[in-house]
Write a protein that holds these residues in place. Structure first.
Motif, PDB file in Angstrom:
ATOM      1  N   THR A 133     -42.886  21.311  -9.274  1.00 54.86           N
ATOM      2  CA  THR A 133     -41.853  21.553 -10.271  1.00 54.86           C
ATOM      3  C   THR A 133     -42.002  20.596 -11.445  1.00 54.86           C
ATOM      4  N   ALA A 134     -42.255  19.323 -11.124  1.00 53.08           N
ATOM      5  CA  ALA A 134     -42.439  18.323 -12.185  1.00 53.08           C
ATOM      6  C   ALA A 134     -43.668  18.639 -13.023  1.00 53.08           C
ATOM      7  N   TYR A 135     -44.741  19.065 -12.385  1.00 52.46           N
ATOM      8  CA  TYR A 135     -45.981  19.405 -13.094  1.00 52.46           C
ATOM      9  C   TYR A 135     -45.745  20.573 -14.050  1.00 52.46           C
ATOM     10  N   ALA A 136     -45.041  21.592 -13.565  1.00 54.74           N
ATOM     11  CA  ALA A 136     -44.761  22.743 -14.416  1.00 54.74           C
ATOM     12  C   ALA A 136     -43.938  22.339 -15.632  1.00 54.74           C
ATOM     13  N   ALA A 137     -42.872  21.566 -15.395  1.00 58.18           N
ATOM     14  CA  ALA A 137     -41.952  21.217 -16.473  1.00 58.18           C
ATOM     15  C   ALA A 137     -42.531  20.183 -17.432  1.00 58.18           C
ATOM     16  N   THR A 138     -43.377  19.308 -16.926  1.00 58.33           N
ATOM     17  CA  THR A 138     -43.868  18.192 -17.737  1.00 58.33           C
ATOM     18  C   THR A 138     -45.254  18.450 -18.329  1.00 58.33           C
ATOM     19  N   ILE A 139     -46.149  19.007 -17.542  1.00 57.60           N
ATOM     20  CA  ILE A 139     -47.546  19.166 -17.965  1.00 57.60           C
ATOM     21  C   ILE A 139     -47.862  20.602 -18.376  1.00 57.60           C
ATOM     22  N   ARG A 140     -47.675  21.570 -17.472  1.00 57.96           N
ATOM     23  CA  ARG A 140     -48.085  22.939 -17.788  1.00 57.96           C
ATOM     24  C   ARG A 140     -47.228  23.537 -18.915  1.00 57.96           C
ATOM     25  N   ASP A 141     -45.912  23.527 -18.755  1.00 61.01           N
ATOM     26  CA  ASP A 141     -45.025  24.086 -19.774  1.00 61.01           C
ATOM     27  C   ASP A 141     -44.636  23.049 -20.827  1.00 61.01           C
ATOM     28  N   GLY A 142     -44.421  21.822 -20.387  1.00 63.36           N
ATOM     29  CA  GLY A 142     -43.983  20.783 -21.311  1.00 63.36           C
ATOM     30  C   GLY A 142     -45.080  20.233 -22.199  1.00 63.36           C
ATOM     31  N   GLN A 143     -46.321  20.317 -21.719  1.00 59.06           N
ATOM     32  CA  GLN A 143     -47.493  19.876 -22.488  1.00 59.06           C
ATOM     33  C   GLN A 143     -47.354  18.435 -22.978  1.00 59.06           C
ATOM     34  N   ALA A 144     -46.835  17.565 -22.112  1.00 61.95           N
ATOM     35  CA  ALA A 144     -46.706  16.144 -22.465  1.00 61.95           C
ATOM     36  C   ALA A 144     -48.066  15.554 -22.776  1.00 61.95           C
ATOM     37  N   LYS A 145     -48.115  14.773 -23.854  1.00 63.83           N
ATOM     38  CA  LYS A 145     -49.385  14.191 -24.299  1.00 63.83           C
ATOM     39  C   LYS A 145     -49.192  12.732 -24.697  1.00 63.83           C
ATOM     40  N   SER A 146     -50.310  12.058 -24.845  1.00 59.69           N
ATOM     41  CA  SER A 146     -50.302  10.654 -25.247  1.00 59.69           C
ATOM     42  C   SER A 146     -49.612  10.497 -26.596  1.00 59.69           C
ATOM     43  N   GLY A 147     -48.751   9.489 -26.689  1.00 61.35           N
ATOM     44  CA  GLY A 147     -48.063   9.189 -27.935  1.00 61.35           C
ATOM     45  C   GLY A 147     -46.773   9.942 -28.147  1.00 61.35           C
ATOM     46  N   GLN A 148     -46.483  10.938 -27.293  1.00 59.44           N
ATOM     47  CA  GLN A 148     -45.247  11.683 -27.439  1.00 59.44           C
ATOM     48  C   GLN A 148     -44.064  10.927 -26.838  1.00 59.44           C
ATOM     49  N   LYS A 149     -42.870  11.307 -27.291  1.00 58.63           N
ATOM     50  CA  LYS A 149     -41.625  10.760 -26.731  1.00 58.63           C
ATOM     51  C   LYS A 149     -41.002  11.834 -25.847  1.00 58.63           C
ATOM     52  N   VAL A 150     -40.816  11.493 -24.567  1.00 58.83           N
ATOM     53  CA  VAL A 150     -40.347  12.461 -23.579  1.00 58.83           C
ATOM     54  C   VAL A 150     -39.042  11.967 -22.961  1.00 58.83           C
ATOM     55  N   LEU A 151     -38.032  12.822 -22.963  1.00 56.71           N
ATOM     56  CA  LEU A 151     -36.736  12.528 -22.344  1.00 56.71           C
ATOM     57  C   LEU A 151     -36.624  13.331 -21.058  1.00 56.71           C
ATOM     58  N   ILE A 152     -36.411  12.641 -19.942  1.00 58.51           N
ATOM     59  CA  ILE A 152     -36.334  13.303 -18.639  1.00 58.51           C
ATOM     60  C   ILE A 152     -34.949  13.078 -18.053  1.00 58.51           C
ATOM     61  N   HIS A 153     -34.218  14.162 -17.838  1.00 58.91           N
ATOM     62  CA  HIS A 153     -32.879  14.104 -17.242  1.00 58.91           C
ATOM     63  C   HIS A 153     -32.984  14.256 -15.720  1.00 58.91           C
ATOM     64  N   GLY A 154     -32.309  13.389 -14.992  1.00 55.68           N
ATOM     65  CA  GLY A 154     -32.386  13.423 -13.536  1.00 55.68           C
ATOM     66  C   GLY A 154     -33.666  12.784 -13.047  1.00 55.68           C
ATOM     67  N   ALA A 155     -34.031  11.665 -13.666  1.00 54.47           N
ATOM     68  CA  ALA A 155     -35.361  11.084 -13.465  1.00 54.47           C
ATOM     69  C   ALA A 155     -35.541  10.356 -12.144  1.00 54.47           C
ATOM     70  N   ALA A 156     -34.470  10.122 -11.403  1.00 58.17           N
ATOM     71  CA  ALA A 156     -34.604   9.360 -10.159  1.00 58.17           C
ATOM     72  C   ALA A 156     -34.719  10.242  -8.921  1.00 58.17           C
ATOM     73  N   GLY A 157     -34.554  11.539  -9.080  1.00 58.26           N
ATOM     74  CA  GLY A 157     -34.604  12.439  -7.928  1.00 58.26           C
ATOM     75  C   GLY A 157     -36.013  12.758  -7.488  1.00 58.26           C
ATOM     76  N   GLY A 158     -36.117  13.653  -6.515  1.00 59.36           N
ATOM     77  CA  GLY A 158     -37.424  13.999  -5.976  1.00 59.36           C
ATOM     78  C   GLY A 158     -38.345  14.616  -6.996  1.00 59.36           C
ATOM     79  N   VAL A 159     -37.817  15.445  -7.888  1.00 61.63           N
ATOM     80  CA  VAL A 159     -38.619  16.043  -8.959  1.00 61.63           C
ATOM     81  C   VAL A 159     -38.750  15.075 -10.124  1.00 61.63           C
ATOM     82  N   GLY A 160     -37.619  14.487 -10.527  1.00 65.92           N
ATOM     83  CA  GLY A 160     -37.621  13.602 -11.687  1.00 65.92           C
ATOM     84  C   GLY A 160     -38.551  12.423 -11.548  1.00 65.92           C
TER      85      GLY A 160
END
Length: 314
Positions: A133-160
């Motif tokens: 789930t994290a991979y889909a939201a962050t990498i595949r769909d989110g396309q997080a890259k070097s130098g970007q600013k990313v806000l993650i809600h619920g970051a302490a849970g199993g997915v976050g």
């Protein structure tokens, strides 16, 4: 062998431990002796309320059925046509509504991969669903890259917790929301900033974000659109993205679904073995009926930091 089954939906007492025959593999199947499994949101929600209304027919379970998604274990038997696995392989993977069981029968084409035998199988039992789930939201769909600013809600849970680590491994600057008690943990995961959602308004603290990963409520998602810069992205796994709102703001919104290919799972295992991805085990429970019930109660109580893992004997 022992297996948890449901004949109806409801509170934890609908889970029953039953004895069933040990599975025998067909030509293209494998049998895995289960080492550990994660306790996840679909287990608790489906056990209580039945399948999600939006669930595709091909994976929607019908009563009676078991529970569970991610697992780790050891291959104990293989069909005559199987070439990808050998008896004795340590493996992790996914088998939807099928892992609350001492042995798991799988097609050799399933999303399963071997892992080095020196890795502890207990935390790995809770890796797949959260990281998929994290991979889909962050990498595949989110396309997080070097130098970007990313806000993650619920970051302490199993997915976050996985999303933070994946975003950091991609080189992003990560802002994580959680409770004040979770701040240290989120920083240990790699978060550059933390926000206490109970006492702080992130919309007043954050702006021009490249990516928002929403793992929490519809309200949080609705509030997040305003902090994303034009051309940015928002992904959500719990609430559906408002496509009219994203279009109006010139951003891209995606409802992310937690799945991985075998190759993506192998990439994640590489990160894990390099120490760039970890599974924090919050609590373990033996594969016994009363303990499994307690695991569900604990999960439902909320405030989850890390994974709750059910561990099998031997």
């Amino acid at each position: 062998m022992k297996k948890i089954m449901l004949n109806q939906y409801g509170d934890v007492d609908v889970m029953k431990m039953v004895e069933v025959d040990l599975p025998k593999p067909a030509a293209n199947q494998i049998v895995v002796k289960t080492a550990a499994i994660g306790v996840n949101d679909p287990d608790v929600v489906i056990r209580a309320n039945g399948p999600f209304p939006t669930m595709p027919k091909e994976i929607k379970p019908t009563l009676p059925h078991s529970l569970g998604e991610d697992f780790s274990g050891v291959v104990t038997d293989i069909g005559k046509d199987v070439t990808r696995f050998e008896v004795g392989d340590h493996v992790i993977g996914m088998s939807f509504m099928n892992t609350y069981s001492e042995y798991i029968l799988l097609d050799d084409s399933a999303v399963v991969t071997t892992v080095p035998k020196d890795l502890d199988l207990v935390p790995l039992g809770g890796l797949y669903l959260g990281v998929a789930t994290a991979y889909a939201a962050t990498i595949r769909d989110g396309q997080a890259k070097s130098g970007q600013k990313v806000l993650i809600h619920g970051a302490a849970g199993g997915v976050g917790s996985k999303a933070v680590q994946l975003a950091k491994s991609a080189g992003a600057y990560v802002i994580a929301t959680g409770t004040a008690k979770q701040a240290d943990y989120m920083k240990q995961l790699g978060a550059d900033e933390t926000i206490d959602y109970q006492t702080q308004d992130f919309t007043k603290l954050v702006s021009d974000v490249d990516l928002v990963v929403n793992l929490t409520s519809p309200k949080t998602l609705a509030d997040s659109y305003q902090v994303i810069k034009k051309g940015g992205r928002v992904t959500s796994v719990n609430a559906v993205v408002d496509q009219e709102e994203t279009k109006r703001r010139g951003i891209t919104g995606t409802y992310s679904k937690g799945f991985m290919t075998v190759e993506e799972l192998k990439d994640v295992i590489d990160l894990y073995t390099q120490g760039k991805l970890d599974v924090r085990v919050d609590k373990t429970y033996p594969f016994e009926l009363e303990s499994i019930k307690q695991a569900h109660r604990d999960f439902q109580a909320g405030g989850n930091t890390g994974k709750k893992i059910i561990v099998f004997k031997d």
